[in-house]
Design a protein around this motif. Structure first.
Motif, mmCIF file in Angstrom:
data_model
loop_
_atom_site.group_PDB
_atom_site.id
_atom_site.type_symbol
_atom_site.label_atom_id
_atom_site.label_comp_id
_atom_site.label_asym_id
_atom_site.label_seq_id
_atom_site.Cartn_x
_atom_site.Cartn_y
_atom_site.Cartn_z
ATOM 1 N N GLU A 120 0.824 -1.208 0.000
ATOM 2 C CA GLU A 120 0.000 0.000 0.000
ATOM 3 C C GLU A 120 0.860 1.260 0.000
ATOM 4 N N GLU A 122 4.018 1.554 -0.848
ATOM 5 C CA GLU A 122 4.811 1.616 -2.070
ATOM 6 C C GLU A 122 3.996 2.152 -3.231
ATOM 7 N N ASP A 123 2.745 1.717 -3.317
ATOM 8 C CA ASP A 123 1.901 2.167 -4.431
ATOM 9 C C ASP A 123 1.548 3.638 -4.307
ATOM 10 N N HIS A 127 3.370 4.519 -7.406
ATOM 11 C CA HIS A 127 2.269 4.141 -8.305
ATOM 12 C C HIS A 127 2.644 2.904 -9.116
ATOM 13 N N SER A 129 1.489 -0.050 -9.100
ATOM 14 C CA SER A 129 0.399 -0.874 -9.612
ATOM 15 C C SER A 129 0.035 -0.498 -11.041
ATOM 16 N N SER A 130 0.316 0.746 -11.430
ATOM 17 C CA SER A 130 0.020 1.169 -12.802
ATOM 18 C C SER A 130 0.989 0.548 -13.806
ATOM 19 N N PHE A 137 -1.696 -6.790 -8.947
ATOM 20 C CA PHE A 137 -0.740 -6.266 -7.981
ATOM 21 C C PHE A 137 -0.851 -7.057 -6.685
#
Length: 226
Positions: A120, A122-123, A127, A129-130, A137
């Motif tokens: 969470e 890190e995203d 970002h 996950s993009s 992810f």
């Protein structure tokens, strides 16, 4: 007087003057455009490398740079660094655990960089996950890993396949873990795309239970972004 003569000489051959001025203007424009692209690509590469690997600032034990020892690491518990949250210019604080391992699938193997992250946090920062081009992810309970597309292509792996990570134990023994590939990542930096394995931080820490305590030897767990 000289300026007046120069001005008259310029317009004595109007076509020649216009062509010369246009050529100089075009050359200057193309030169500035090329330089802008060059500087932009440099900045983008630096930003991508910092976001997905090193971070803009790393905190590590004072002796770690010389020793690279698992005894010279800092805690990944951010509650032990409350003062960091109050520093001007700091927008993100997150833990990371990084190491190297040997990844294998069927008859192929390759040295890889293993990065343990808080999914969470890190995203929110990178970002990441993009960048998932296939699959999904990871989450905070996932036992699976993410691979760079280049690495997955080399090992001939896809989403749902299994990968083995080999490491060296604290006392020199070999330890291994079998993990499912949950997703593939497309990194803008080829060096990362061809060697990156990402998993949740607690999963990488659990390697110590398997005896791969040496993975902590490459730990730079607290990273900041300004």
């Amino acid at each position: 007087m000289l300026l007046k003569l120069a001005w008259r000489n310029l317009w004595r051959q109007k076509r020649r003057t216009l062509l010369t001025a246009s050529a100089l203007a075009l050359a200057l424009f193309l030169s500035l455009l090329t330089r802008s692209f060059q500087e932009g690509s440099y900045n983008a590469n630096i930003d991508n490398a910092a976001r997905f690997y090193t971070g803009l600032i790393q905190l590590q034990h004072p002796e770690y740079g010389e020793s690279s020892s698992i005894d010279d690491v800092v805690s990944g518990d951010l509650e032990q660094f409350p003062y960091l949250k109050n520093m001007n210019g700091v927008s993100h604080i997150l833990p990371r655990l990084e190491s190297v391992a040997l990844a294998a699938a069927d008859d192929r193997s390759k040295g890889v960089l293993v990065l343990g992250v808080d999914p969470e946090a890190e995203d929110r920062y990178s970002h990441i996950s993009s960048k998932v081009s296939s699959g999904y992810f990871i989450d905070s309970d996932s036992h699976a890993v993410l691979l760079g597309e280049g690495l997955a292509s080399y090992l001939k792996l896809n989403v749902g396949d299994e990968i083995i990570l080999y490491g060296q134990g604290y006392r020199g023994q070999t330890a291994a873990g079998l993990y499912t590939v949950k997703g593939l990542l497309h990194f803008p930096v080829k060096a990362l795309d061809n060697q990156m394995v990402i998993c949740r931080l607690s999963l990488l820490k659990s390697y110590t239970v398997l005896g791969i305590k040496s993975l902590l030897g490459y730990c730079t767990p607290t990273l900041l972004s300004t």
